[in-house]
Scaffold this active site. Structure first.
Site, mmCIF file in Angstrom:
data_model
loop_
_atom_site.group_PDB
_atom_site.id
_atom_site.type_symbol
_atom_site.label_atom_id
_atom_site.label_comp_id
_atom_site.label_asym_id
_atom_site.label_seq_id
_atom_site.Cartn_x
_atom_site.Cartn_y
_atom_site.Cartn_z
ATOM 1 N N ARG A 1 42.676 45.654 44.674
ATOM 2 C CA ARG A 1 43.176 47.010 44.747
ATOM 3 C C ARG A 1 42.879 47.817 43.486
ATOM 4 O O ARG A 1 42.974 49.016 43.489
ATOM 5 C CB ARG A 1 44.700 46.948 44.957
ATOM 6 N N GLU B 1 34.125 47.972 40.388
ATOM 7 C CA GLU B 1 35.146 47.020 39.921
ATOM 8 C C GLU B 1 35.974 47.693 38.824
ATOM 9 O O GLU B 1 35.472 48.555 38.096
ATOM 10 C CB GLU B 1 34.395 45.769 39.404
ATOM 11 N N ASP B 2 37.235 47.292 38.697
ATOM 12 C CA ASP B 2 38.054 47.886 37.638
ATOM 13 C C ASP B 2 37.740 47.265 36.272
ATOM 14 O O ASP B 2 37.392 47.960 35.328
ATOM 15 C CB ASP B 2 39.561 47.812 37.972
ATOM 16 N N ASP C 1 36.441 40.583 33.400
ATOM 17 C CA ASP C 1 37.193 39.823 32.407
ATOM 18 C C ASP C 1 36.501 38.460 32.243
ATOM 19 O O ASP C 1 35.517 38.353 31.508
ATOM 20 C CB ASP C 1 38.634 39.720 32.931
ATOM 21 N N VAL D 1 45.591 45.247 30.027
ATOM 22 C CA VAL D 1 45.714 46.695 30.213
ATOM 23 C C VAL D 1 46.249 47.037 31.597
ATOM 24 O O VAL D 1 46.133 46.252 32.538
ATOM 25 C CB VAL D 1 44.362 47.413 29.971
HETATM 26 P P1 IMP Z 1 37.760 38.243 36.309
HETATM 27 O O1 IMP Z 1 37.474 37.539 37.609
HETATM 28 O O2 IMP Z 1 38.457 37.348 35.325
HETATM 29 O O3 IMP Z 1 36.572 38.946 35.713
HETATM 30 O O4 IMP Z 1 38.880 39.269 36.592
HETATM 31 C C1 IMP Z 1 38.714 40.416 37.270
HETATM 32 C C2 IMP Z 1 40.033 40.919 37.796
HETATM 33 O O5 IMP Z 1 41.154 40.473 37.044
HETATM 34 C C3 IMP Z 1 40.038 42.416 37.680
HETATM 35 O O6 IMP Z 1 39.466 42.991 38.812
HETATM 36 C C4 IMP Z 1 41.508 42.713 37.558
HETATM 37 O O7 IMP Z 1 42.072 42.824 38.832
HETATM 38 C C5 IMP Z 1 42.088 41.507 36.861
HETATM 39 N N1 IMP Z 1 42.254 41.791 35.427
HETATM 40 C C6 IMP Z 1 41.464 41.403 34.404
HETATM 41 N N2 IMP Z 1 41.918 41.861 33.227
HETATM 42 C C7 IMP Z 1 43.047 42.563 33.520
HETATM 43 C C8 IMP Z 1 43.961 43.325 32.707
HETATM 44 O O8 IMP Z 1 43.847 43.452 31.485
HETATM 45 N N3 IMP Z 1 44.978 43.935 33.399
HETATM 46 C C9 IMP Z 1 45.140 43.820 34.742
HETATM 47 N N4 IMP Z 1 44.299 43.149 35.523
HETATM 48 C C10 IMP Z 1 43.254 42.518 34.919
#
Ligand code: IMP
Length: 183
Positions: A45, A101-102, A105, A155
């Site tokens: 979302r 994508e938001d 990470d 964040v």
């Molecule tokens: P990844 O798979 O670890 O790259 O994470 C991606 C997803 O983790 C993002 O689309 C976010 O929904 C969530 N996410 C990563 N960092 C944060 C943060 O700092 N705050 C809130 N959600 C996060």
């Protein structure tokens, strides 16, 4: 739901976000200038505010679809196992697709989504992330366009939540726990 008390410090203002999206929209429009209709895919979302602002800046014919993927649950750590919870409505074979994508990470989500969609043979598959936390990367993936590179901070705001809260803040803020000693 009870929540450990936290405060939110503004990190990126609404004005800076708008200016960055405007600049990025020109680069994206240049890349897809010959595309009949760009399919913009938002990852639910967290990207819902970003995609809404981005498509309104894009001077291109666009179609919008959404993909929902599992993420953090209510915590602050990636589950690493990324599941597709809601698939696209339409076909993408032979189409130009932009995934929105938001935050990138650890990179598990973006890399999983890119492999999932690439298997359907789109003509071009590009990615954009509003935020990038490169210091947390575990999978070697980078979005084609990035709004802001940020340090390793949790964040919220501008669509991004902490345990489903704070998505409606107009800016990006970092979560801070006042009961924790500051570095
Ligand atoms: P990844 O798979 O670890 O790259 O994470 C991606 C997803 O983790 C993002 O689309 C976010 O929904 C969530 N996410 C990563 N960092 C944060 C943060 O700092 N705050 C809130 N959600 C996060």
């Amino acid at each position: 739901m009870s929540q450990r008390p936290y405060v939110i410090d503004e990190m990126i203002s609404a004005k800076s976000i708008a200016a960055r999206i405007e600049a990025l929209s020109h680069e994206i429009a240049a890349e897809f200038k010959d595309t009949e209709q760009l399919l913009v895919v938002g990852l639910l979302r967290g990207s819902f505010v970003f995609i809404a602002d981005l498509v309104r800046e894009l001077d291109l014919p666009v179609e919008v679809d959404f993909l929902e993927v599992s993420s953090y649950g209510d915590g602050m750590e990636s589950s690493r196992e990324v599941r597709i919870l809601k698939d696209l409505r339409g076909q993408i074979e032979g189409r130009d697709v932009l995934v929105v994508e938001d935050i990138v990470d650890t990179g598990f989500t973006l890399s999983r989504v890119v492999s999932f969609l690439s298997a359907r043979d789109p003509a071009r598959l590009r990615t954009i992330a509003l935020l990038d936390k490169p210091s947390r990367r575990e999978v070697d993936v980078t979005a084609d366009w990035t709004g802001f590179v940020i340090p390793d901070e949790f964040v919220v705001g501008y669509g991004i939540d902490y345990a489903q809260r704070n998505r409606n803040l107009p800016f990006i803020g970092k979560v801070r726990f006042p009961d924790e000693p500051q570095p």
